[in-house]
Design a protein around this motif. Structure first.
Motif, PDB file in Angstrom:
ATOM      1  N   ALA A 285       0.826  -1.210   0.000  1.00  0.00           N
ATOM      2  CA  ALA A 285       0.000   0.000   0.000  1.00  0.00           C
ATOM      3  C   ALA A 285       0.859   1.259   0.000  1.00  0.00           C
ATOM      4  O   ALA A 285       0.516   2.252  -0.655  1.00  0.00           O
ATOM      5  N   LEU A 289      -0.043   3.518  -2.995  1.00  0.00           N
ATOM      6  CA  LEU A 289      -0.900   4.640  -2.609  1.00  0.00           C
ATOM      7  C   LEU A 289      -0.111   5.768  -1.954  1.00  0.00           C
ATOM      8  O   LEU A 289      -0.515   6.280  -0.909  1.00  0.00           O
ATOM      9  N   GLN A 292      -2.197   9.460  -3.042  1.00  0.00           N
ATOM     10  CA  GLN A 292      -3.603   9.451  -3.448  1.00  0.00           C
ATOM     11  C   GLN A 292      -4.529  10.093  -2.427  1.00  0.00           C
ATOM     12  O   GLN A 292      -5.739   9.935  -2.489  1.00  0.00           O
ATOM     13  N   LEU A 294      -5.136   9.712   1.055  1.00  0.00           N
ATOM     14  CA  LEU A 294      -5.924   8.721   1.791  1.00  0.00           C
ATOM     15  C   LEU A 294      -6.798   9.339   2.873  1.00  0.00           C
ATOM     16  O   LEU A 294      -7.747   8.715   3.322  1.00  0.00           O
ATOM     17  N   ALA A 300      -5.936   2.650   4.526  1.00  0.00           N
ATOM     18  CA  ALA A 300      -5.096   2.186   3.412  1.00  0.00           C
ATOM     19  C   ALA A 300      -5.488   0.792   2.946  1.00  0.00           C
ATOM     20  O   ALA A 300      -5.633   0.539   1.738  1.00  0.00           O
ATOM     21  N   ARG A 303      -8.698   0.754   0.960  1.00  0.00           N
ATOM     22  CA  ARG A 303      -8.635   1.385  -0.359  1.00  0.00           C
ATOM     23  C   ARG A 303      -7.702   0.660  -1.327  1.00  0.00           C
ATOM     24  O   ARG A 303      -7.738   0.916  -2.526  1.00  0.00           O
ATOM     25  N   LEU A 304      -6.875  -0.221  -0.809  1.00  0.00           N
ATOM     26  CA  LEU A 304      -5.871  -0.865  -1.649  1.00  0.00           C
ATOM     27  C   LEU A 304      -6.463  -1.699  -2.783  1.00  0.00           C
ATOM     28  O   LEU A 304      -6.008  -1.584  -3.933  1.00  0.00           O
ATOM     29  N   ALA A 307      -7.504   0.257  -5.796  1.00  0.00           N
ATOM     30  CA  ALA A 307      -6.400   0.895  -6.515  1.00  0.00           C
ATOM     31  C   ALA A 307      -5.693  -0.074  -7.448  1.00  0.00           C
ATOM     32  O   ALA A 307      -4.987   0.354  -8.361  1.00  0.00           O
TER      33      ALA A 307
END
Length: 486
Positions: A285, A289, A292, A294, A300, A303-304, A307
């Motif tokens: 992550a 990321l 981005q 967060l 994280a 949301r991983l 992505a």
């Protein structure tokens, strides 16, 4: 799609309540509610311990901290596991051989002091309440991030399921549910990791959109302040584990001291296997990321998948992680509620099953009110504060009470109160003056390295030079703690 996530969370809730029904079928006596009649096998108990030990900070917070601070986040799983090793070496056998139900019961057995028992009750309940709050904050964050539902819905849902699990069968129901929840959490991270590695095509990151290995080039960690923070954190996690009431009460459920030690040995293996997963996902992550936006780093992991995978694949993996996160919130919260309700029942409601149930409601009410009225704080950092508080207050009392015959009730009270006041006061000053001070704020926000030795020193000095003497039955109680049963 949020529908997948909602379905996954509901499935975790349903599984939790269904497996707890088996415990309800066999929970009959007061002993069942408090310690599952001391008949939990090492394998079952290790899984249940791992279930309640892997909290919001472990499931979401470790990866979030790696994303936010790089290699510093790697010290958390090391400290958590080292804390269990410390407990294995110094605590598990004597605690189980004590034959009591709660930490205040142990204090009464060891010191025969009503004043010390009252102080211990206050510290144990406060520790439990402080630890429940970040679990509920995590539930609010996870639900809002993945579904867009209002933040209060997550904590309310967790508390309702916890009460539905705890009230009917107490420790018996909770043990079975937590054992299952460990494997849910393990699977909820293992499955996304497998798919991400397959998508990468190679462990170096090829095939992962946005991969940027250079994010590791700027890590700090060589300054004196960073070194102090790491050492203080490790001490807090190692000794804080000893003072966590929901972990301590679990060892009272084993048949004997040898079973308690085997439980902890198995627990070390389960934790070591689990912590590989949030660390690996956190590393990925941080590289995928980095820029981005967060918001909270604790999101994280949630949301991983989106992505890396487009469409339904990302939605399904997000749902899997969200379901595992709620298993973490439930398992830790239920363990804390059992430990706090046991103490409240013993102290104020005669130790009855009805008193246990009243205590469970009280154990949930204040944390729920605090969680819905306050904003989210970083999960790993908040939990580290609770570990520091427990390590500064309860750990000296328990370690000296088990291993030193010279400690007095007066010294135990002085050490526990000093550690509790020093840690809480340090955190308050750190929050108040962090914008003004820099190095001093590190000393205040990570106080375990001086709070814990201070508490031990006060307990020893007051015991040696105070007006009271060790209890008359000290030798008898220590023999009970350290000699094999029978």
């Amino acid at each position: 799609m949020p529908e997948y996530t909602i379905a996954a969370i509901i499935l975790v809730f349903a599984v939790t309540m269904l497996v707890s029904l088996f415990g309800l079928r066999v929970a009959r006596s007061t002993s069942d509610f408090y310690v599952a009649s001391r008949r939990v096998s090492p394998r079952m108990n290790a899984s249940a311990l791992a279930g309640e030990y892997i909290s919001a900070a472990s499931f979401l917070g470790v990866a979030g901290l790696i994303v936010a601070e790089g290699t510093y986040g790697l010290w958390f799983p090391l400290g958590y596991t080292a804390g269990c090793l410390t407990m294995l070496l110094f605590m598990t056998g004597p605690l189980r051989r004590s034959g009591v139900y709660t930490v205040p019961d142990f204090v009464s057995l060891r010191f025969s002091s009503a004043r010390l028992r009252v102080a211990t009750v206050i510290i144990v309940v406060l520790t439990g309440w402080l630890y429940i709050v970040p679990q509920l904050h995590g539930a609010a964050l996870a639900l809002t991030t993945t579904t867009g539902l209002p933040g209060w819905a997550g904590p309310v849902a967790v508390i309702l399921v916890v009460l539905a699990t705890v009230l009917p069968g107490g420790m018996r129901s909770v043990t079975i549910a937590q054992a299952v929840q460990y494997w849910i959490k393990l699977s909820a991270l293992l499955v996304p990791l497998i798919f991400i590695l397959l998508q990468a095509g190679a462990l170096g990151g090829a095939g992962l959109p946005g991969w940027d290995a250079s994010v590791w080039d700027d890590d700090a960690g060589s300054s004196p302040a960073d070194l102090y923070r790491i050492v203080s954190l490790l001490l807090a996690l190692m000794l804080g584990t000893i003072g966590l009431p929901h972990i301590l009460v679990r060892f009272y459920t084993n048949p004997d001291g040898d079973a308690a030690r085997r439980t902890t040995f198995l627990l070390l293996g389960l934790l070591s296997g689990f912590y590989v997963l949030p660390v690996a996902l956190g590393v990925i992550a941080r590289a995928v990321l980095p820029d981005q936006g967060l918001g909270s780093p604790d999101t994280a992991l949630l949301r991983l998948p989106a992505a890396i995978f487009e469409g339904v694949g990302g939605d399904l993996l997000t749902a899997v992680i969200a379901g595992g996160a709620f298993a973490a919130f439930l398992s830790t919260s239920s363990g804390l509620v059992v430990s706090v309700s046991g103490v409240l029942s013993q102290e104020f409601f005669g130790g009855s099953v009805r008193g246990f149930r009243i205590g469970a409601v009280l154990a949930c009410a204040l944390p729920l009110a605090i969680a819905t009225a306050t904003t989210h704080m970083p999960l790993a950092g908040t939990v580290a504060m609770v570990f520091t508080f427990a390590g500064s207050s309860l750990a000296p009392l328990l370690l000296l009470g088990i291993w030193w015959s010279g400690i007095t009730a007066q010294g135990a009270v002085a050490g526990m109160v000093t550690g509790a006041a020093a840690s809480l006061g340090s955190f308050a000053l750190g929050w108040a003056f962090e914008s003004v001070w820099s190095t001093e704020a590190v000393l205040l926000n990570y106080p375990a390295l001086w709070c814990v030795p201070l508490a031990f020193a006060v307990a020893v000095l007051v015991s040696r030079f105070g007006t009271s003497t060790p209890p008359a039955n000290t030798a008898k109680v220590l023999a009970r703690l350290h000699l094999p049963e029978g």
